[in-house]
Scaffold this motif. Sequence first.
Motif, PDB file in Angstrom:
ATOM      1  N   MET C   1      18.359  19.107  -2.800  1.00  0.00           N
ATOM      2  CA  MET C   1      18.061  18.500  -1.595  1.00  0.00           C
ATOM      3  C   MET C   1      17.593  19.328  -0.510  1.00  0.00           C
ATOM      4  O   MET C   1      17.948  20.411  -0.474  1.00  0.00           O
ATOM      5  CB  MET C   1      19.059  17.394  -1.101  1.00  0.00           C
ATOM      6  CG  MET C   1      18.503  16.514  -0.041  1.00  0.00           C
ATOM      7  SD  MET C   1      19.875  15.768   0.789  1.00  0.00           S
ATOM      8  CE  MET C   1      20.954  14.894  -0.430  1.00  0.00           C
ATOM      9  N   HIS C   2      16.298  18.897   0.245  1.00  0.00           N
ATOM     10  CA  HIS C   2      16.063  19.884   1.208  1.00  0.00           C
ATOM     11  C   HIS C   2      16.964  20.230   2.287  1.00  0.00           C
ATOM     12  O   HIS C   2      17.644  19.144   2.706  1.00  0.00           O
ATOM     13  CB  HIS C   2      14.534  19.294   1.700  1.00  0.00           C
ATOM     14  CG  HIS C   2      13.702  20.369   2.480  1.00  0.00           C
ATOM     15  ND1 HIS C   2      14.187  20.973   3.835  1.00  0.00           N
ATOM     16  CD2 HIS C   2      12.711  20.971   2.281  1.00  0.00           C
ATOM     17  CE1 HIS C   2      13.343  21.712   4.193  1.00  0.00           C
ATOM     18  NE2 HIS C   2      12.399  21.913   3.521  1.00  0.00           N
ATOM     19  N   PRO C   3      17.201  21.203   2.442  1.00  0.00           N
ATOM     20  CA  PRO C   3      18.478  21.581   3.496  1.00  0.00           C
ATOM     21  C   PRO C   3      18.223  21.028   4.885  1.00  0.00           C
ATOM     22  O   PRO C   3      19.118  20.549   5.771  1.00  0.00           O
ATOM     23  CB  PRO C   3      18.332  23.196   3.585  1.00  0.00           C
ATOM     24  CG  PRO C   3      17.270  23.813   2.955  1.00  0.00           C
ATOM     25  CD  PRO C   3      16.776  22.783   1.834  1.00  0.00           C
ATOM     26  N   ARG C   4      16.794  20.994   5.339  1.00  0.00           N
ATOM     27  CA  ARG C   4      16.687  20.367   6.583  1.00  0.00           C
ATOM     28  C   ARG C   4      16.882  18.784   6.635  1.00  0.00           C
ATOM     29  O   ARG C   4      17.339  18.181   7.525  1.00  0.00           O
ATOM     30  CB  ARG C   4      15.213  20.585   7.026  1.00  0.00           C
ATOM     31  CG  ARG C   4      15.068  21.300   8.336  1.00  0.00           C
ATOM     32  CD  ARG C   4      13.733  21.447   9.023  1.00  0.00           C
ATOM     33  NE  ARG C   4      13.106  22.673   8.472  1.00  0.00           N
ATOM     34  CZ  ARG C   4      11.902  22.937   8.830  1.00  0.00           C
ATOM     35  NH1 ARG C   4      11.158  22.290   8.999  1.00  0.00           N
ATOM     36  NH2 ARG C   4      11.576  24.481   8.609  1.00  0.00           N
ATOM     37  N   LEU C   5      16.646  18.206   5.614  1.00  0.00           N
ATOM     38  CA  LEU C   5      16.845  16.725   5.421  1.00  0.00           C
ATOM     39  C   LEU C   5      18.540  16.308   5.367  1.00  0.00           C
ATOM     40  O   LEU C   5      18.865  15.631   6.007  1.00  0.00           O
ATOM     41  CB  LEU C   5      16.361  16.312   3.993  1.00  0.00           C
ATOM     42  CG  LEU C   5      14.939  15.682   4.100  1.00  0.00           C
ATOM     43  CD1 LEU C   5      14.471  15.344   2.649  1.00  0.00           C
ATOM     44  CD2 LEU C   5      14.629  14.630   5.415  1.00  0.00           C
ATOM     45  N   THR C   6      19.210  17.460   4.521  1.00  0.00           N
ATOM     46  CA  THR C   6      20.576  17.351   4.622  1.00  0.00           C
ATOM     47  C   THR C   6      21.130  17.545   5.958  1.00  0.00           C
ATOM     48  O   THR C   6      22.081  16.628   6.688  1.00  0.00           O
ATOM     49  CB  THR C   6      21.013  18.406   3.694  1.00  0.00           C
ATOM     50  OG1 THR C   6      20.468  18.737   2.588  1.00  0.00           O
ATOM     51  CG2 THR C   6      22.645  18.108   3.246  1.00  0.00           C
ATOM     52  N   LEU C   7      20.641  18.213   6.875  1.00  0.00           N
ATOM     53  CA  LEU C   7      21.167  18.443   8.278  1.00  0.00           C
ATOM     54  C   LEU C   7      20.693  17.437   8.904  1.00  0.00           C
ATOM     55  O   LEU C   7      21.623  16.682   9.700  1.00  0.00           O
ATOM     56  CB  LEU C   7      20.181  19.759   8.934  1.00  0.00           C
ATOM     57  CG  LEU C   7      20.814  20.040  10.279  1.00  0.00           C
ATOM     58  CD1 LEU C   7      22.222  20.321  10.416  1.00  0.00           C
ATOM     59  CD2 LEU C   7      19.829  21.108  11.185  1.00  0.00           C
ATOM     60  N   ALA C   8      19.645  16.542   8.834  1.00  0.00           N
ATOM     61  CA  ALA C   8      19.125  15.472   9.513  1.00  0.00           C
ATOM     62  C   ALA C   8      20.173  14.367   9.251  1.00  0.00           C
ATOM     63  O   ALA C   8      20.568  13.578  10.301  1.00  0.00           O
ATOM     64  CB  ALA C   8      17.758  14.983   9.296  1.00  0.00           C
ATOM     65  N   ILE C   9      20.520  14.288   7.976  1.00  0.00           N
ATOM     66  CA  ILE C   9      21.320  13.077   7.812  1.00  0.00           C
ATOM     67  C   ILE C   9      22.813  13.298   8.246  1.00  0.00           C
ATOM     68  O   ILE C   9      23.487  12.467   8.822  1.00  0.00           O
ATOM     69  CB  ILE C   9      21.486  12.831   6.059  1.00  0.00           C
ATOM     70  CG1 ILE C   9      20.243  12.379   5.668  1.00  0.00           C
ATOM     71  CG2 ILE C   9      22.824  12.118   5.727  1.00  0.00           C
ATOM     72  CD1 ILE C   9      20.377  11.694   4.166  1.00  0.00           C
ATOM     73  N   SER C  10      23.331  14.585   8.174  1.00  0.00           N
ATOM     74  CA  SER C  10      24.506  14.920   8.848  1.00  0.00           C
ATOM     75  C   SER C  10      24.582  14.592  10.273  1.00  0.00           C
ATOM     76  O   SER C  10      25.613  14.129  10.900  1.00  0.00           O
ATOM     77  CB  SER C  10      24.909  16.519   8.627  1.00  0.00           C
ATOM     78  OG  SER C  10      25.168  16.799   7.053  1.00  0.00           O
ATOM     79  N   VAL C  11      23.506  15.147  11.231  1.00  0.00           N
ATOM     80  CA  VAL C  11      23.459  14.839  12.390  1.00  0.00           C
ATOM     81  C   VAL C  11      23.321  13.097  12.606  1.00  0.00           C
ATOM     82  O   VAL C  11      24.089  12.973  13.731  1.00  0.00           O
ATOM     83  CB  VAL C  11      22.054  15.190  13.045  1.00  0.00           C
ATOM     84  CG1 VAL C  11      21.968  14.888  14.413  1.00  0.00           C
ATOM     85  CG2 VAL C  11      22.150  16.929  12.922  1.00  0.00           C
ATOM     86  N   MET C  12      22.554  12.436  11.856  1.00  0.00           N
ATOM     87  CA  MET C  12      22.587  11.143  12.022  1.00  0.00           C
ATOM     88  C   MET C  12      23.937  10.445  11.866  1.00  0.00           C
ATOM     89  O   MET C  12      24.271   9.647  12.656  1.00  0.00           O
ATOM     90  CB  MET C  12      21.465  10.121  11.172  1.00  0.00           C
ATOM     91  CG  MET C  12      20.061  10.696  11.571  1.00  0.00           C
ATOM     92  SD  MET C  12      18.928  10.154  10.080  1.00  0.00           S
ATOM     93  CE  MET C  12      19.423   8.517   9.773  1.00  0.00           C
ATOM     94  N   GLU C  13      24.783  10.986  10.756  1.00  0.00           N
ATOM     95  CA  GLU C  13      25.925  10.517  10.559  1.00  0.00           C
ATOM     96  C   GLU C  13      26.931  10.750  11.638  1.00  0.00           C
ATOM     97  O   GLU C  13      27.800   9.742  12.053  1.00  0.00           O
ATOM     98  CB  GLU C  13      26.379  11.276   9.327  1.00  0.00           C
ATOM     99  CG  GLU C  13      27.461  10.691   8.348  1.00  0.00           C
ATOM    100  CD  GLU C  13      27.657  11.561   7.183  1.00  0.00           C
ATOM    101  OE1 GLU C  13      27.687  11.028   5.976  1.00  0.00           O
ATOM    102  OE2 GLU C  13      28.257  12.617   7.265  1.00  0.00           O
ATOM    103  N   ALA C  14      26.955  11.868  12.177  1.00  0.00           N
ATOM    104  CA  ALA C  14      27.841  12.252  13.351  1.00  0.00           C
ATOM    105  C   ALA C  14      27.453  11.373  14.583  1.00  0.00           C
ATOM    106  O   ALA C  14      28.492  10.786  15.256  1.00  0.00           O
ATOM    107  CB  ALA C  14      27.611  13.723  13.745  1.00  0.00           C
ATOM    108  N   LEU C  15      26.134  11.076  14.700  1.00  0.00           N
ATOM    109  CA  LEU C  15      25.760  10.162  15.682  1.00  0.00           C
ATOM    110  C   LEU C  15      26.294   8.669  15.695  1.00  0.00           C
ATOM    111  O   LEU C  15      26.922   8.155  16.461  1.00  0.00           O
ATOM    112  CB  LEU C  15      24.281  10.088  15.625  1.00  0.00           C
ATOM    113  CG  LEU C  15      23.506  10.524  16.795  1.00  0.00           C
ATOM    114  CD1 LEU C  15      21.962  10.490  16.566  1.00  0.00           C
ATOM    115  CD2 LEU C  15      23.743   9.642  18.165  1.00  0.00           C
ATOM    116  N   ALA C  16      26.207   8.279  14.423  1.00  0.00           N
ATOM    117  CA  ALA C  16      26.591   7.007  14.155  1.00  0.00           C
ATOM    118  C   ALA C  16      28.203   6.838  14.092  1.00  0.00           C
ATOM    119  O   ALA C  16      28.793   5.887  14.829  1.00  0.00           O
ATOM    120  CB  ALA C  16      26.034   6.747  12.847  1.00  0.00           C
ATOM    121  N   LEU C  17      28.782   7.764  13.812  1.00  0.00           N
ATOM    122  CA  LEU C  17      30.282   7.670  13.883  1.00  0.00           C
ATOM    123  C   LEU C  17      31.062   7.621  15.355  1.00  0.00           C
ATOM    124  O   LEU C  17      31.535   6.972  15.625  1.00  0.00           O
ATOM    125  CB  LEU C  17      30.956   9.034  13.328  1.00  0.00           C
ATOM    126  CG  LEU C  17      31.169   8.981  11.802  1.00  0.00           C
ATOM    127  CD1 LEU C  17      31.700  10.169  11.285  1.00  0.00           C
ATOM    128  CD2 LEU C  17      32.075   7.857  11.584  1.00  0.00           C
TER     129      LEU C  17
END
Lengths: 206, 206, 206
Positions: C1-17
């Motif tokens: 997976m593209h590392p920037r996408l992974t980062l984007a998803i991690s950021v969204m996840e933290a935001l959502a939590l």
Amino acid sequence: MHPRLTLAISVMEALALFAYAISGLIEARKRRLDAVGAFMVALATAFGGGTVRDVLLSRRPFYWVQHQEYVVVIFVMAIFAPMLLRMTTRLVDERMLLVADAIGLGLFSISGTSIALDAQMPAFTAVMMGVVTGVFGGVMRDVLCNEVPLILRDSRPYAVCAFAGCWMYLALERFDVDTIYNVLLSTAFILVARLVTFKLDIRLPH
Amino acid sequence: MHPRLTLAISVMEALALFAYAISGLIEARKRRLDAVGAFMVALATAFGGGTVRDVLLSRRPFYWVQHQEYVVVIFVMAIFAPMLLRMTTRLVDERMLLVADAIGLGLFSISGTSIALDAQMPAFTAVMMGVVTGVFGGVMRDVLCNEVPLILRDSRPYAVCAFAGCWMYLALERFDVDTIYNVLLSTAFILVARLVTFKLDIRLPH
Amino acid sequence: MHPRLTLAISVMEALALFAYAISGLIEARKRRLDAVGAFMVALATAFGGGTVRDVLLSRRPFYWVQHQEYVVVIFVMAIFAPMLLRMTTRLVDERMLLVADAIGLGLFSISGTSIALDAQMPAFTAVMMGVVTGVFGGVMRDVLCNEVPLILRDSRPYAVCAFAGCWMYLALERFDVDTIYNVLLSTAFILVARLVTFKLDIRLPH
């Protein structure tokens, strides 16, 4: 197993599931839930008891994973709940719902006990698992609808009928009664016990 | 382990279970539940915390499957609840119930942490599992009785005492203190912390 | 997976939590819970959906065991809840919370569906697991706070948006869309569906 008996049990099971689902829909209506609420409460009422039992027994797959068709039917029922409930109250009188619910109580409790025995649970635990299977859907329905669960307070023998029937199932099992007859007999016992105690208005100590 | 210590822990455990069960019976009485309700609420209060922990840790068999004798005793207690509660209020004063409950909080929390450590949980999770074991029975009791769980709102340090004691257990474990002494020390810490903060009426931020 | 996408998803996840945790803190404040109550309700809101899904799928370890740092952050948030909520209402307006919550709904639902598919669940079950992951935290929050869960009664499409998005995810999966794009697309769909139906004040049948 005799195929006609298998069919009879499948029919009773379907009947019981829908009786439980309808009791969920009725409760959801009373609490003015929307269609999503009606669906979730109906699902919880129909499958809650068996799911809790399976989680406690570490048993998979869940009934509602194996029988997705029932979930879909309840989904449709929830969407058409207002219409369905009007139809139900016109075509079906309260006694029929009571009987269908009592069939469910009997069938679910006995099947719960039988599954727990297969999982090597000791006697008392198997009976408790049976009662949980029979009554926990109603408990979840009432908790979701923010009420003290009916079976904890209405002082009519409901869980008690299931409890007695599960012990009867265990006893007949010891006497090597054929499983299928045992299921039918014990379920019938719970059904009759529930209807008779209801009719005679027998109450538990309070 | 020294047999007298094992006996001491078994006695404390029994004491704590019955203190929890009685708090369930008292709550059931207040909400005017019937005998079935009293039994279920007492069961949930006594075994709820440990059961949730075991489900989370995928751990079997449950305590109440291995110790059916306690379930039977609670069953009898629920049937004779009105009599029992009258006796309890006459013979036992509120402080004794408070102490027994605090013993339960300590013992259950510490045993929960210890079990979670055995299951290779990381430190913070082990502590959370300990707190869950200690307090979740009460949460289930209150949810069933349709109240906001007492421990979430009464602003007295209850879960907080368990939380601190579980960390103490972890710390002593690191210093290679013998497990049995560690259990006793940490349980004693929670017990004392609960009673002292109660007596001094210390409050959490609100 | 593209590392920037992974980062984007991690950021969204933290935001959502944190959006979910904050909704728990707000509810806890309304019901006047203490700091322990705020912490527990925030935890249940943030991790409840995923935990129920994992229990149903017999899946371990839980998200909050692997990411203890989030539990610690929520712990700190609960302690400083009064300050935090004042700051939140000053710095962040309601629309931002709505958006963060909708991101959570999307991301959690889609990840739930994807996890259920990996566990070989059939289609309808995978969708239901997705919806459970997205909405069950809120259900637990409301049950703990002794309210009829908002999503069962507010008649706005919330679970329905998640439901539709999860089906979309399944459909794109059939068409061999790359998983990461599928996650982003389906999450975006749920996010937009939620915001648009909210804005237009579209209501479910009641």
